[in-house]
Design an enzyme around this catalytic site. Structure first.
Site, PDB file in Angstrom:
ATOM      1  N   ARG A  13       0.836  -1.212   0.000  1.00 25.57           N
ATOM      2  CA  ARG A  13       0.000   0.000   0.000  1.00 25.57           C
ATOM      3  C   ARG A  13       0.870   1.262   0.000  1.00 25.57           C
ATOM      4  O   ARG A  13       0.966   1.949  -1.004  1.00 25.57           O
ATOM      5  CB  ARG A  13      -0.945  -0.046   1.219  1.00 25.57           C
ATOM      6  CG  ARG A  13      -2.078   0.957   1.188  1.00 25.57           C
ATOM      7  CD  ARG A  13      -1.694   2.358   1.557  1.00 25.57           C
ATOM      8  NE  ARG A  13      -1.125   2.465   2.918  1.00 25.57           N
ATOM      9  CZ  ARG A  13      -0.618   3.596   3.400  1.00 25.57           C
ATOM     10  NH1 ARG A  13      -0.584   4.697   2.674  1.00 25.57           N
ATOM     11  NH2 ARG A  13      -0.077   3.634   4.614  1.00 25.57           N
ATOM     12  N   ASP A  14       1.548   1.543   1.104  1.00 30.87           N
ATOM     13  CA  ASP A  14       2.310   2.795   1.196  1.00 30.87           C
ATOM     14  C   ASP A  14       3.459   2.777   0.195  1.00 30.87           C
ATOM     15  O   ASP A  14       3.828   3.807  -0.375  1.00 30.87           O
ATOM     16  CB  ASP A  14       2.864   2.972   2.624  1.00 30.87           C
ATOM     17  CG  ASP A  14       3.015   4.427   3.033  1.00 30.87           C
ATOM     18  OD1 ASP A  14       2.754   5.303   2.201  1.00 30.87           O
ATOM     19  OD2 ASP A  14       3.404   4.675   4.188  1.00 30.87           O
ATOM     20  N   HIS A 205       5.629   4.602  12.515  1.00 32.42           N
ATOM     21  CA  HIS A 205       5.540   4.531  11.043  1.00 32.42           C
ATOM     22  C   HIS A 205       6.486   5.588  10.481  1.00 32.42           C
ATOM     23  O   HIS A 205       6.147   6.772  10.424  1.00 32.42           O
ATOM     24  CB  HIS A 205       4.084   4.798  10.634  1.00 32.42           C
ATOM     25  CG  HIS A 205       3.827   4.832   9.167  1.00 32.42           C
ATOM     26  ND1 HIS A 205       3.108   3.839   8.515  1.00 32.42           N
ATOM     27  CD2 HIS A 205       4.144   5.731   8.210  1.00 32.42           C
ATOM     28  CE1 HIS A 205       3.010   4.136   7.228  1.00 32.42           C
ATOM     29  NE2 HIS A 205       3.623   5.289   7.017  1.00 32.42           N
ATOM     30  N   HIS A 207       8.990   7.172   7.606  1.00 32.87           N
ATOM     31  CA  HIS A 207       9.587   7.284   6.277  1.00 32.87           C
ATOM     32  C   HIS A 207      11.047   7.664   6.524  1.00 32.87           C
ATOM     33  O   HIS A 207      11.384   8.172   7.591  1.00 32.87           O
ATOM     34  CB  HIS A 207       8.816   8.303   5.441  1.00 32.87           C
ATOM     35  CG  HIS A 207       7.461   7.782   5.042  1.00 32.87           C
ATOM     36  ND1 HIS A 207       7.186   7.335   3.779  1.00 32.87           N
ATOM     37  CD2 HIS A 207       6.323   7.585   5.770  1.00 32.87           C
ATOM     38  CE1 HIS A 207       5.932   6.897   3.734  1.00 32.87           C
ATOM     39  NE2 HIS A 207       5.380   7.042   4.927  1.00 32.87           N
ATOM     40  N   CYS A 238       4.286   9.305  -0.090  1.00 31.75           N
ATOM     41  CA  CYS A 238       2.870   9.657  -0.156  1.00 31.75           C
ATOM     42  C   CYS A 238       2.679  10.678  -1.257  1.00 31.75           C
ATOM     43  O   CYS A 238       3.385  11.689  -1.302  1.00 31.75           O
ATOM     44  CB  CYS A 238       2.415  10.235   1.181  1.00 31.75           C
ATOM     45  SG  CYS A 238       0.718  10.813   1.122  1.00 31.75           S
ATOM     46  N   ASN A 247       9.275   4.451   2.721  1.00 30.38           N
ATOM     47  CA  ASN A 247       9.175   3.994   4.106  1.00 30.38           C
ATOM     48  C   ASN A 247      10.507   3.354   4.467  1.00 30.38           C
ATOM     49  O   ASN A 247      11.229   2.876   3.590  1.00 30.38           O
ATOM     50  CB  ASN A 247       8.100   2.909   4.220  1.00 30.38           C
ATOM     51  CG  ASN A 247       6.696   3.443   3.984  1.00 30.38           C
ATOM     52  OD1 ASN A 247       6.294   3.656   2.850  1.00 30.38           O
ATOM     53  ND2 ASN A 247       5.974   3.670   5.052  1.00 30.38           N
TER      54      ASN A 247
HETATM   55  P1  HMG Z   1     -13.044  14.523  -2.400  1.00 28.24           P
HETATM   56  O1  HMG Z   1     -12.663  14.876  -3.810  1.00 28.24           O
HETATM   57  O2  HMG Z   1     -13.051  15.633  -1.408  1.00 28.24           O
HETATM   58  O3  HMG Z   1     -14.473  13.859  -2.241  1.00 28.24           O
HETATM   59  O4  HMG Z   1     -12.083  13.374  -1.901  1.00 28.24           O
HETATM   60  P2  HMG Z   1     -15.561  13.281  -3.190  1.00 28.24           P
HETATM   61  O5  HMG Z   1     -16.529  12.621  -2.269  1.00 28.24           O
HETATM   62  O6  HMG Z   1     -16.058  14.360  -4.104  1.00 28.24           O
HETATM   63  O7  HMG Z   1     -14.844  12.165  -4.069  1.00 28.24           O
HETATM   64  C1  HMG Z   1     -14.116  12.417  -5.249  1.00 28.24           C
HETATM   65  C2  HMG Z   1     -14.346  11.281  -6.218  1.00 28.24           C
HETATM   66  O8  HMG Z   1     -13.886  10.066  -5.661  1.00 28.24           O
HETATM   67  C3  HMG Z   1     -15.813  11.025  -6.554  1.00 28.24           C
HETATM   68  O9  HMG Z   1     -15.839  10.473  -7.871  1.00 28.24           O
HETATM   69  C4  HMG Z   1     -16.214   9.963  -5.581  1.00 28.24           C
HETATM   70  O10 HMG Z   1     -17.300   9.181  -6.033  1.00 28.24           O
HETATM   71  C5  HMG Z   1     -14.945   9.114  -5.531  1.00 28.24           C
HETATM   72  P3  HMG Z   1     -16.241  11.337  -9.179  1.00 28.24           P
HETATM   73  O11 HMG Z   1     -17.620  11.846  -8.857  1.00 28.24           O
HETATM   74  O12 HMG Z   1     -15.217  12.428  -9.274  1.00 28.24           O
HETATM   75  O13 HMG Z   1     -16.183  10.348 -10.298  1.00 28.24           O
HETATM   76  N1  HMG Z   1     -14.747   8.418  -4.253  1.00 28.24           N
HETATM   77  C6  HMG Z   1     -14.376   7.130  -4.144  1.00 28.24           C
HETATM   78  N2  HMG Z   1     -14.142   6.180  -5.069  1.00 28.24           N
HETATM   79  C7  HMG Z   1     -13.789   4.950  -4.616  1.00 28.24           C
HETATM   80  N3  HMG Z   1     -13.637   4.659  -3.308  1.00 28.24           N
HETATM   81  C8  HMG Z   1     -13.844   5.592  -2.358  1.00 28.24           C
HETATM   82  C9  HMG Z   1     -14.239   6.887  -2.772  1.00 28.24           C
HETATM   83  N4  HMG Z   1     -14.521   8.019  -2.105  1.00 28.24           N
HETATM   84  C10 HMG Z   1     -14.816   8.941  -3.020  1.00 28.24           C
HETATM   85  N5  HMG Z   1     -13.685   5.296  -1.073  1.00 28.24           N
HETATM   86  C11 HMG Z   1     -11.365  11.571  -0.463  1.00 28.24           C
HETATM   87  C12 HMG Z   1     -12.105  12.915  -0.552  1.00 28.24           C
HETATM   88  C13 HMG Z   1     -11.196  11.247   1.004  1.00 28.24           C
HETATM   89  C14 HMG Z   1     -12.220  10.507  -1.144  1.00 28.24           C
HETATM   90  C15 HMG Z   1     -10.007  11.709  -1.176  1.00 28.24           C
HETATM   91  O14 HMG Z   1      -9.364  12.821  -0.648  1.00 28.24           O
HETATM   92  C16 HMG Z   1      -9.149  10.490  -1.019  1.00 28.24           C
HETATM   93  O15 HMG Z   1      -9.481   9.416  -1.505  1.00 28.24           O
HETATM   94  N6  HMG Z   1      -8.002  10.668  -0.354  1.00 28.24           N
HETATM   95  C17 HMG Z   1      -7.079   9.559  -0.103  1.00 28.24           C
HETATM   96  C18 HMG Z   1      -5.667  10.030  -0.279  1.00 28.24           C
HETATM   97  C19 HMG Z   1      -4.727   8.899  -0.002  1.00 28.24           C
HETATM   98  O16 HMG Z   1      -5.063   7.737  -0.188  1.00 28.24           O
HETATM   99  N7  HMG Z   1      -3.496   9.245   0.438  1.00 28.24           N
HETATM  100  C20 HMG Z   1      -2.474   8.265   0.747  1.00 28.24           C
HETATM  101  C21 HMG Z   1      -2.769   7.460   1.970  1.00 28.24           C
HETATM  102  S1  HMG Z   1      -2.417   8.320   3.493  1.00 28.24           S
HETATM  103  C22 HMG Z   1      -0.702   8.094   3.714  1.00 28.24           C
HETATM  104  O17 HMG Z   1      -0.039   7.630   2.828  1.00 28.24           O
HETATM  105  C23 HMG Z   1      -0.109   8.401   5.072  1.00 28.24           C
HETATM  106  C24 HMG Z   1       0.200   7.146   5.891  1.00 28.24           C
HETATM  107  O18 HMG Z   1       1.067   6.275   5.201  1.00 28.24           O
HETATM  108  C25 HMG Z   1       0.826   7.534   7.238  1.00 28.24           C
HETATM  109  C26 HMG Z   1       2.004   8.498   7.078  1.00 28.24           C
HETATM  110  O19 HMG Z   1       2.996   8.170   6.398  1.00 28.24           O
HETATM  111  O20 HMG Z   1       1.878   9.588   7.643  1.00 28.24           O
HETATM  112  C27 HMG Z   1      -1.111   6.363   6.218  1.00 28.24           C
HETATM  113 MG    MG Z   2       3.214   6.478   5.162  1.00 26.87          MG
END
Ligand code: HMG
Ligand code: MG
Length: 285
Positions: A13-14, A205, A207, A238, A247
């Protein structure tokens, strides 16, 4: 012998989410299967996020359907909202994670909402996970530094950790998203966070952008943490954190634990095989 340590493998994933070139679903499945064979007990397989935001994770359901599940392994996924949770449940996820930030800048960049709004959005996910009997993990990002807001006050990390705990997270993973933490800032952050949650419910966690991940893990170990997230082959980054490199490599963390006498249960030969394969999935940089 020292306490056992859990290596929570987040490579699929990450590690892969930031890769620009689309990786074949079959290769993602193979990576997870290699990790299962290396005896990890916790593998974060994918995320059910918006494919518009993270195109690399668009095949989450297919990856979950393709993996060969080994006994005793928890196959975990990220779920940012109820829609993601429902898809994760349908795909048979064993554990789901909600992910908040300790800094407002990263919350906006990663989730398109404030910290408070993200916690409101996570509440129904947490409730649904509880109803379904699916364990909930929480992440806090930017626990020492944020790429947008600068240094993160430890009190902010403690506040978000407490909020995730109150939502029912059984473990909160503390993310040094951009790998800028130092033993000093990590220590100060842990002091604040541990007022809210004991070390047995926390994970580190890291990086490794700044090259200090292993030192920071040692600080966490001394504070009593026994779970560490890492990515095989040091994959990672990310997409919403400029400058976030990989990571910390699982192999390096496994070496550290061996050196310090903490059993991990990992089959090192199989881990090397998985790391070799993981590196082939990385685009040239
Ligand atoms: P948004 O644009 O504000 O909200 O995104 P939305 O509701 O308008 O959704 C946008 C589009 O996505 C829409 O589709 C939704 O239907 C669709 P469109 O109408 O444009 O065709 N949608 C989805 N599709 C599939 N599955 C879903 C889903 N939700 C909405 N679940 C949202 C808000 C939260 C969805 C967006 O910002 C998002 O998905 N963010 C995720 C970002 C991400 O994954 N980042 C990386 C992970 S975090 C990380 O890496 C940190 C970590 O490792 C720890 C660290 O290192 O600190 C964990
Ligand atoms: Mg991370």
């Amino acid at each position: 012998m020292a306490d056992p340590v859990t290596l929570y493998e987040v490579g699929p994933r990450d590690g892969l989410q930031n890769e620009k070139a689309q990786i074949a679903t079959a290769d993602k499945v193979r990576l997870v299967d290699l990790l299962s064979a290396a005896c990890f007990r916790k593998i974060e397989v994918t995320s059910f996020v918006s494919p518009r935001w993270v195109p690399q994770m668009a095949d989450a359901a297919e990856v979950m359907a393709g993996i060969h599940r080994a006994n005793g392994v928890t196959y975990a996924v990220l779920t940012p909202n109820l829609r993601g949770f429902e898809s994760a449940l349908a795909a048979g996820a064993d554990e789901v994670a909600i992910f908040a930030s300790a800094s407002e800048g990263f919350s906006m960049a990663n989730l398109n909402c404030t910290i408070a709004e993200s916690l409101e959005r996570f509440a129904p996910v947490a409730a649904a996970a509880k109803d379904a009997g699916v364990p909930l993990r929480g992440y806090v990002s930017c626990v020492t530094d944020c790429p947008f807001d600068g240094p993160t006050p430890p009190a902010s990390v403690a506040r978000v950790t407490a909020a995730l705990r109150d939502l029912g997270a059984c473990e909160v993973s503390l993310g040094d998203t951009i790998g800028a933490g130092t033993p000093e800032t990590v220590g100060a952050m842990l002091n604040a966070v541990m007022q809210e949650l004991p070390p047995g419910h926390l994970a580190g966690h890291f990086h490794d952008t700044g090259g200090r991940a292993l030192e920071n893990i040692e600080v966490c170990l001394a504070a009593g943490l026994r779970t560490f997230d890492s990515a095989v082959g040091g994959l990672g980054g990310c997409p919403y954190a400029p400058g976030a490199e990989g990571n910390v490599a699982t192999e390096a963390v496994a070496d550290l634990m061996d050196r310090l006498g903490h059993p991990t249960g990992i089959d090192r030969a199989r881990l090397s095989e998985a790391a070799d394969f993981a590196r082939t999935l990385r685009s040239p940089r």
